[in-house]
Motif scaffolding. Structure first.
Motif, short mmCIF file in Angstrom:
data_model
loop_
_atom_site.label_atom_id
_atom_site.label_comp_id
_atom_site.label_asym_id
_atom_site.label_seq_id
_atom_site.Cartn_x
_atom_site.Cartn_y
_atom_site.Cartn_z
N ASP A 101 0.85 -1.18 0.00
CA ASP A 101 0.00 0.00 0.00
C ASP A 101 0.89 1.24 0.00
O ASP A 101 1.95 1.26 0.65
CB ASP A 101 -0.90 -0.02 1.24
N SER A 103 0.69 3.89 1.51
CA SER A 103 0.84 4.47 2.85
C SER A 103 1.54 3.52 3.82
O SER A 103 1.48 3.73 5.04
CB SER A 103 -0.54 4.86 3.40
N GLU A 106 4.10 5.33 6.06
CA GLU A 106 3.39 6.31 6.89
C GLU A 106 2.68 5.62 8.06
O GLU A 106 2.79 6.07 9.21
CB GLU A 106 2.35 7.06 6.05
N ASN A 107 1.98 4.53 7.76
CA ASN A 107 1.25 3.82 8.80
C ASN A 107 2.18 3.07 9.74
O ASN A 107 1.92 2.96 10.94
CB ASN A 107 0.23 2.87 8.17
N ARG A 110 3.57 5.29 12.44
CA ARG A 110 2.61 5.69 13.47
C ARG A 110 2.54 4.68 14.63
O ARG A 110 1.98 4.98 15.68
CB ARG A 110 1.21 5.86 12.88
N ILE A 111 3.08 3.49 14.42
CA ILE A 111 2.97 2.45 15.44
C ILE A 111 3.96 2.72 16.57
O ILE A 111 5.17 2.83 16.35
CB ILE A 111 3.24 1.06 14.84
N HIS A 178 -10.81 -3.88 3.95
CA HIS A 178 -9.67 -3.51 4.76
C HIS A 178 -10.08 -3.07 6.16
O HIS A 178 -9.24 -2.93 7.04
CB HIS A 178 -8.89 -2.37 4.07
N THR A 179 -11.35 -2.82 6.37
CA THR A 179 -11.80 -2.40 7.70
C THR A 179 -12.39 -3.56 8.50
O THR A 179 -12.72 -3.41 9.66
CB THR A 179 -12.87 -1.29 7.58
N GLN A 184 -5.38 -3.93 16.16
CA GLN A 184 -4.00 -4.21 16.53
C GLN A 184 -3.97 -5.14 17.74
O GLN A 184 -4.71 -4.95 18.71
CB GLN A 184 -3.27 -2.91 16.85
N ASP A 235 -0.74 -5.48 13.00
CA ASP A 235 -1.36 -4.17 12.84
C ASP A 235 -2.12 -4.13 11.52
O ASP A 235 -1.53 -4.31 10.44
CB ASP A 235 -0.32 -3.06 12.86
N THR A 237 -3.42 -1.71 9.86
CA THR A 237 -3.29 -0.52 9.01
C THR A 237 -2.16 -0.66 7.99
O THR A 237 -2.09 0.12 7.04
CB THR A 237 -3.04 0.74 9.86
N ILE A 238 -1.29 -1.64 8.19
CA ILE A 238 -0.15 -1.83 7.28
C ILE A 238 -0.57 -2.87 6.25
O ILE A 238 -0.49 -4.07 6.48
CB ILE A 238 1.09 -2.30 8.04
#
Length: 271
Positions: A101, A103, A106-107, A110-111, A178-179, A184, A235, A237-238
């Motif tokens: 992805d 991002s 970026e993601n 953030r962890i 993805h949601t 996490q 996680d 979001t990755i």
């Protein structure tokens, strides 16, 4: 921060080209440094020639050619050997059939992970919508251990179980968004297609446990992590898309079975 992406190639330069482009399309900040290391496991001459041409195109790409097929983790370790490992280095290891992805970094940045987190397991989703992580959240259920033992007891029993599992998976399989995930969490192990090795991992180890040629790597890595009181963090979001390349699928069924069985002798104690 330095990000090293390490993957193995075996007659899969088409996937490798897409992998390289995917990494280079990840959004970064000026302070980030991105390096790509591809370890070739003795591919045919045409495939190796393509890899050489890729190396000429990309300034951040290094191709390491092995004279023999080292297998999965041993191949990754050949790439890891050449990397500078310190607090400013994150190493992403895995297959060459991955699309990251944009991002991803970026993601990842953030962890805020604990000191005991040695490995981060990303949200890996196949092209047909199967979410492959978290692979094992706590312990492998006893029934699954029995099924694995039965599979490895006899070729024909193994093929029968494989056939039944494929039918069950098709019946149960539903694409996920993805949601649609569990958030996490610390897990026992992630799927072997990709791992993020944090600087904490290299405080204890210099390489991955590469005692198997292929299959069973998840169990060996989780044993490494747990042996030093560490943990694996999943996680959602990755996000990574897993294309499930034909390099493994092309292996003849019987040959693949005995390769899996040989690996099982090593990793079964860690299930």
């Amino acid at each position: 921060m330095r990000y090293y992406f390490v993957a193995v190639n075996y007659n899969g330069s088409n996937f490798t080209k897409e992998y390289i482009d995917s990494v280079n399309n990840i959004i970064t900040v000026p302070e980030d440094e991105i390096y790509i290391i591809i370890v070739d496991n003795a591919s045919n001459e045409n495939d190796k020639a393509r890899l050489v041409s890729f190396e000429r195109q990309y300034n951040n790409l290094e191709i390491i050619f092995s004279s023999e097929n080292l297998g999965y983790f041993k191949g990754l370790n050949k790439g890891i050997e050449s990397i500078r490992k310190d607090e400013d280095s994150i190493i992403i290891v895995g297959n060459n059939d991955l699309t990251f992805d944009c991002s991803f970094i970026e993601n990842l940045d953030r962890i805020d992970y604990d000191e005991d987190v040695l490995v981060i397991a990303p949200n890996i989703i196949t092209k047909d919508g199967r979410q492959q992580n978290p692979h094992v959240i706590k312990e492998v259920p006893r029934i699954e251990k029995i099924k694995v033992a039965l599979y490895n007891s006899n070729y024909y029993i193994g093929q029968a179980l494989r056939f039944v599992n494929q039918k069950i998976r098709k019946l149960r399989n539903k694409p996920v968004s993805h949601t649609n995930n569990c958030g996490q969490m610390k897990i026992k192990r992630g799927i072997g297609a990709c791992y993020i090795l944090t600087p904490n991992f290299f405080q204890h180890y210099t390489k991955l446990d590469d005692r198997v040629f292929m299959w069973g790597e998840e169990a060996l890595l989780s044993n490494q992590v747990e042996s030093v009181g560490g943990s694996t963090l999943y996680d959602p979001t990755i996000i990574i898309t897993h294309h499930e390349s034909a390099s493994v699928k092309s292996i003849q069924t019987k040959k693949k079975y005995y390769m899996v069985k040989e690996s099982y002798k090593v990793y079964k104690r860690y299930l």
